[in-house]
Design an enzyme around this catalytic site. Structure first.
Site, short mmCIF file in Angstrom:
data_model
loop_
_atom_site.label_atom_id
_atom_site.label_comp_id
_atom_site.label_asym_id
_atom_site.label_seq_id
_atom_site.Cartn_x
_atom_site.Cartn_y
_atom_site.Cartn_z
N ASN A 210 0.85 -1.20 0.00
CA ASN A 210 0.00 0.00 0.00
C ASN A 210 0.88 1.24 0.00
OD1 ASN A 210 0.56 0.76 2.88
ND2 ASN A 210 -0.31 -1.28 3.17
N ASP A 309 -5.54 -9.66 12.56
CA ASP A 309 -5.53 -8.25 12.96
C ASP A 309 -4.66 -8.13 14.21
OD1 ASP A 309 -6.19 -5.70 14.11
OD2 ASP A 309 -7.84 -5.61 12.67
N ILE A 310 -3.50 -7.53 14.04
CA ILE A 310 -2.50 -7.48 15.13
C ILE A 310 -3.01 -6.61 16.28
CG2 ILE A 310 -0.09 -6.94 15.69
CD1 ILE A 310 0.41 -7.19 12.57
N PHE A 329 -4.33 3.38 14.62
CA PHE A 329 -4.54 4.37 13.56
C PHE A 329 -5.64 3.86 12.63
CE2 PHE A 329 -1.53 7.94 13.10
CZ PHE A 329 -0.84 7.77 14.28
N LYS A 346 -13.93 1.52 15.22
CA LYS A 346 -12.68 0.74 15.31
C LYS A 346 -12.12 0.76 16.73
CE LYS A 346 -11.30 0.83 10.48
NZ LYS A 346 -10.43 1.36 9.43
#
Ligand code: CTP
Length: 404
Positions: A210, A309-310, A329, A346
């Site tokens: 990305n 998902d860490i 973030f 989130k």
């Protein structure tokens, strides 16, 4: 963001072949917003002219007790009082010895006694002079009095010897000085930060990634270091590789799987603050080919599987504990209002203490950013566009407030 008074740096230049590098150091501090004034020793003037510093800094240079800057003013005392920080670079063996013993027979030595500001020495000399027990004892004496030293580098020295004694580079002198000036609110704290993109291999020559530059996480690492923390930065491929203070521990990773391994292992050591600023690829090719994939059909698909998902995993391990203070973030592409909504979602899904939201168009490939800060407890704060270093300052100010 509030405009701060420019930091005043008094640069002391002493007699060493490295004196010419002091001009670059003056420029480096000025480029980062400092006002620099110079005091130069008689022997340094054999290597570099005071005119160089006068021209570069636009300020008069103090060269002797008998050439005071303003009629009626005592120049060296005025400068000692003016400075927010005194940086001696290069610091010769002679200057270190005299300072350790309280000599005051030059304007710089008198300033070192008179100033109340933090003092930083960046030594430069022959390796044997540097390693001589007398020099080391002098350094220990000054250290015990609160003087900070920038370790010299190793390599070929101008005198022909190889070893320790090379003047540290300007970025290191700057970082160490800024840490000495504080604030010192993260002294004794351990901060773990991830940043940059991950790369998910398709075959030995191709990958999925990305547009993250990693700059925001780098700015956070620098800011945590400046505030006195012990910092570990786990980062994906960064181009160009940033200059960081040498005592920041850097760990380089490529894929999300590697990032997960490094982060989870380090979370076991119970850091005080963990910041997931990395742009982790959500998916990876289900199978990375071991040989280069050759061109064949007109269309082909790559099967992807989800990466773990860490942040969620770290959040689960944290549970209800206050430590680590967990920051995530979120990068989105909608409107600022949609951003705040999504960041709130989130925050609770990932059990973070604080989420920093930004829009891709405000952040990617930029040195500036505009963020919304959504804490678990407290009001959402939206910032104006500012340099990533200023945004990092704001984030750590808020973490300080939230962990009081
Ligand atoms: N993150 C993570 N592991 C992943 C994906 C994201 O730890 N596999 C972390 C990021 O480092 C960031 C936060 O989760 O701190 C939010 O990342 P983001 O990509 O915005 O959110 P996602 O949960 O991936 O949601 P989506 O991509 O659907 O917006």
């Amino acid at each position: 963001m509030t405009k701060r008074r420019r930091t005043r740096i008094l640069l002391g230049v002493t007699g060493s072949i490295a004196a010419y590098k002091a001009a670059e150091i003056a420029r480096y501090f000025m480029k980062r917003g400092c006002v620099v004034r110079t005091v130069i020793s008689e022997s340094a003037e054999k290597f570099i002219s005071s005119l160089t510093f006068e021209s570069l800094t636009g300020q008069p240079v103090l060269r002797s007790f008998w050439e005071e800057t303003k009629p009626g003013a005592i120049g060296h005392i005025a400068l000692a009082d003016w400075a927010d920080g005194v940086v001696v670079a290069p610091a010769s063996a002679d200057c270190i010895a005299k300072a350790a013993h309280g000599f005051a027979d030059s304007p710089l030595l008198a300033i070192l006694l008179a100033t109340r500001a933090p003092i930083v020495f960046a030594p430069a000399m022959n390796v044997n002079m540097f390693e001589h027990p007398q020099t080391q004892e002098n350094i220990d004496t000054l250290r015990a009095r609160g003087v900070t030293f920038v370790d010299p580098g190793s390599g070929s020295l101008a005198c022909g010897w190889k070893g320790r004694g090379r003047l540290a580079d300007a970025s290191e002198v700057y970082s160490v000085t800024m840490r000495a000036l504080g604030p010192h609110d993260l002294i004794g704290k351990r901060v773990l930060i991830s940043t940059g993109p991950t790369r998910e291999a398709i075959d030995p020559v191709r990958f999925i990634s990305n547009r993250s530059s990693g700059k925001m996480g780098v700015a956070l690492a620098r800011e945590a270091y400046r505030r006195g923390a012990t910092v570990t930065l786990v980062h994906g491929p960064l181009s160009p590789s940033p200059r960081l203070p040498t005592t920041i521990h850097r760990v380089s990773i490529t894929s999300a799987t590697e990032l997960r391994e490094e982060m989870l292992r380090r979370v076991e050591d119970s850091p005080d603050i963990v910041i997931m600023a990395a742009a982790v690829a959500d998916y990876r090719p289900a199978q990375a080919a071991s040989e280069k994939i050759k061109k064949s059909a007109a269309r082909r698909a790559i099967e992807l599987e989800a990466n773990p998902d860490i942040l969620v995993e770290i959040g689960e391990r944290k549970g209800g504990s206050p430590k680590p203070f967990l920051v995530g973030f979120a990068v989105e592409t909608g409107t600022p209002e949609e951003l705040v909504e999504e960041v709130r979602r989130k925050l609770s899904r990932k059990n973070a203490d604080l989420m920093v939201g930004n829009l891709a168009q405000d952040s990617f490939d930029k040195d500036t950013n505009r963020v919304c800060l959504v804490p678990r407890r407290g009001d959402t704060i939206s910032t104006d566009t500012a340099r990533k270093s200023a945004v990092a300052r704001k984030i750590f100010d808020l973490i300080g407030d939230l962990t009081k």
